[in-house]
Motif scaffolding. Sequence first.
Motif: not given
Length: 339
Positions: A176-196
């Motif tokens: 459960i913790d790993t799945l939640r971390e993977q879901w929260n990691g999508l926001s980090a990817l959103d931030g990197q794409i927005a920065a580019i």
Amino acid sequence: MKLTPVGIDIAKNVFQVHHVDEETGEIVNKPIKRAKFLAYFANRAPCLIGMEASGGSQHWARLLTAMGHQVKLMSGQYVKAFNIRNKKDPADARAIWLAVQQPGKPVAVKTEMQQAMLALHRMREQLVKFRTMQINALRGLLTEYGQVMGKGRLSLDRAIPDVLARVADRLPAALIDTLREQWNGLSALDGQIAAIERRMREWKKEDRDVRAIAEIPGVGLLTSTAAVATIGDPKTFRSGREFAACIGLVPKQVGSGGKLMLLGISKRGDTYLRMLLIHGARSVVSSPKQHDPWIEQMKKRRPLNVVIVALANKMARIIWAILAHGRPYQDGYVSARPV
């Protein structure tokens, strides 16, 4: 002035060079280490240097051009036709030497700024693919436990908090913790794409050509920056039709015995730029604000996807005309050949 043709098979550390010595007629085919590569051409008369358009070729093309040589970058498929024996460095260099002497459209040599913009596009594309993989992986893993969610990022964000709460009592906390971390990691990817994308917008403000073609309906930030970076020098193309054909937005032709048959688009050239143009054309065709008579007439006579590709072809030709002639975009402009 006739230039001596030279074929170079580039690599990471050892390059293979093939040419014929004009004074002695000796066939030269020898390896040269990376550190001594530029020195080999530093004091030579201007040459016609052929290389495959592969990793590092743009860098060496810029350096050799600065020395006064003429560099012709060629597609690997074009060069392969001249290698009639086993594939090895001496044979590849000889094949390049043969290919560079044939007429054909070379790959444009790009500036460092244009190549840097294409690098941003490649990194953004990689992040988008990884984000899609993460979303699909989360949906697939939770399906194994009877939790089915709708497609898309929005459906995932809406459903996954409740899904994780429902399965938390019967699954290990580590999962459960790993799945939640993977879901929260999508926001980090959103931030990197927005920065580019933010850095692309800054370049758009500074580049006149990018701003000019961004005025074309269906050409947005990604398409305008990618087109300017990909086309290089627009004068290398004789017309907008040639540029559209170069990126595969024309029918594939098959013929024999004087009979010619037109198939679907050839899909040759730059896959990424062709995808952006087709997506942009699709947005124009499907827009409720679209009232172009040309599109409306095409929709009555042709299937929707054919209309979309036809509009993408038209957009590519307009992009070339704006970049080649330095003109701003004019809605409704009709090109006329001089009498």
